[in-house]
Design a protein around this motif. Sequence first.
Motif, PDB file in Angstrom:
ATOM      1  N   SER A 142       0.865  -1.180   0.000  1.00 49.09           N
ATOM      2  CA  SER A 142       0.000   0.000   0.000  1.00 49.09           C
ATOM      3  C   SER A 142       0.898   1.225   0.000  1.00 49.09           C
ATOM      4  CB  SER A 142      -0.931   0.006   1.215  1.00 49.09           C
ATOM      5  OG  SER A 142      -0.184   0.117   2.406  1.00 49.09           O
ATOM      6  N   GLY A 143       0.287   2.364  -0.235  1.00 47.77           N
ATOM      7  CA  GLY A 143       1.067   3.593  -0.240  1.00 47.77           C
ATOM      8  C   GLY A 143       1.942   3.703  -1.472  1.00 47.77           C
ATOM      9  N   THR A 144       2.833   4.652  -1.420  1.00 40.14           N
ATOM     10  CA  THR A 144       3.711   4.925  -2.549  1.00 40.14           C
ATOM     11  C   THR A 144       4.931   4.013  -2.548  1.00 40.14           C
ATOM     12  OG1 THR A 144       3.022   7.222  -2.461  1.00 40.14           O
ATOM     13  CG2 THR A 144       5.031   6.766  -3.672  1.00 40.14           C
ATOM     14  N   GLN A 145       5.321   3.592  -1.379  1.00 43.41           N
ATOM     15  CA  GLN A 145       6.519   2.750  -1.261  1.00 43.41           C
ATOM     16  C   GLN A 145       6.383   1.857  -0.040  1.00 43.41           C
ATOM     17  OE1 GLN A 145      10.643   4.386  -1.765  1.00 43.41           O
ATOM     18  NE2 GLN A 145      10.751   4.035   0.430  1.00 43.41           N
ATOM     19  N   VAL A 146       6.798   0.615  -0.185  1.00 40.25           N
ATOM     20  CA  VAL A 146       6.840  -0.301   0.950  1.00 40.25           C
ATOM     21  C   VAL A 146       8.302  -0.636   1.211  1.00 40.25           C
ATOM     22  CG1 VAL A 146       6.242  -2.598   1.797  1.00 40.25           C
ATOM     23  CG2 VAL A 146       4.543  -1.239   0.567  1.00 40.25           C
TER      24      VAL A 146
ATOM     25  N   ILE B   3       1.751   8.118   1.154  1.00 38.07           N
ATOM     26  CA  ILE B   3       2.002   7.275   2.327  1.00 38.07           C
ATOM     27  C   ILE B   3       3.183   6.357   2.041  1.00 38.07           C
ATOM     28  CG2 ILE B   3       1.046   5.482   3.825  1.00 38.07           C
ATOM     29  CD1 ILE B   3      -0.245   8.180   4.205  1.00 38.07           C
ATOM     30  N   VAL B   5       5.135   2.960   3.686  1.00 35.24           N
ATOM     31  CA  VAL B   5       4.977   1.852   4.634  1.00 35.24           C
ATOM     32  C   VAL B   5       6.360   1.309   4.974  1.00 35.24           C
ATOM     33  CG1 VAL B   5       3.998  -0.446   5.009  1.00 35.24           C
ATOM     34  CG2 VAL B   5       2.735   1.249   3.675  1.00 35.24           C
TER      35      VAL B   5
END
Lengths: 284, 67
Positions: A142-146, B3, B5
């Motif tokens: 999820s988000g822009t980067q993990v 966001i 993570v």
Amino acid sequence: MATTPNYGWVMPDPTDFVTDLPADFEIFGDAADASVKALNPGTTAGDVDYYTSSTAKARLGIGTAGQVLAVNTGATAPEWVTPATSPITTEGDLIVGDASGDPVRVAVGTAGQILASDGDTVEWVTPAAGGAFTLISTTSLSGTQVSLTSLPTTFRHLFLSLTDVNINSNATIQLRFNSDTGNNYGHSGISTGSVSGSNDQPEINLTGPTFVGSGSSANNFSIYINDYRTGRVNVSSSGTIRNNSNQRAAVLAGGAYISSVSSLQIRCNGQTFNGGTATLFGVQ
Amino acid sequence: MSIIVIHNVETGEIIEREMNAQELAQLEIDKARAEAEATEATAKEAARQALLDKLGITADEAKLLLG
């Protein structure tokens, strides 16, 4: 005949004849002697006296060297016992319970051995030869980067599986290392007949010349990161995707990196992950 | 809102937070580069199609010709 109040020793009466006094004192003395002896039952150097009732005492002979005084099992009397001593003799020793629950020594294993259980006790064993995959983590995308951080240093290689990757807009899927955004990577890729490649990039592109199309979850990647702790890392990846024309495409990619890896960043080139799972394994 | 993570695989802790200023700046750089790459790819495709049109052949025919 009069008696003493505590021990009942017989006393001469005031009306006794003087000639009876030796015999009276003999009776009195014998009684006093018996009482005093009962209060001091010891016979030998080191004896300990203890009460066996509210009034009676008994003798406990001295123990052997190193013994300590303890209460017996029935909690009725003291006794001398030999205290438990540490079984440790050598650096690295462990103490474990034996079948009786008594402490025993387990000597340290040889270099590289690991502590294991055989169901009854513990033992140092040599780990199985490499090759097995060990699950390290599972992360939702999820988000822009993990970012996967604090990678363990106990493996030689890493295997990263990306499944059901879904992004919000057409984009490439990328892998960065240690949050490094410098142009320190080279990569090349193939996608169903088309090839691409670049040196001096800030990441390794997993989709080659192809963009993953937005909204599809049919995007999966198998990424092998070889020798991730040695500073001569190389990455190989294969995947199947739905491209930005919604065509099914096979992608192969590879890249190189010249430093050890402590964290991985999974990206979709500035777009946002709508879903997917990153599963990381360690390989010996 | 962007966001990021962060999953600490040693402790299992997962933090989801907004990107900080430095990360946002890098994101803008990445986006600009991605747009440039997309534009370049689109231009290449257009040029390729224009050439095919000029030659009067299809992409598959061009592959046969080059293969």
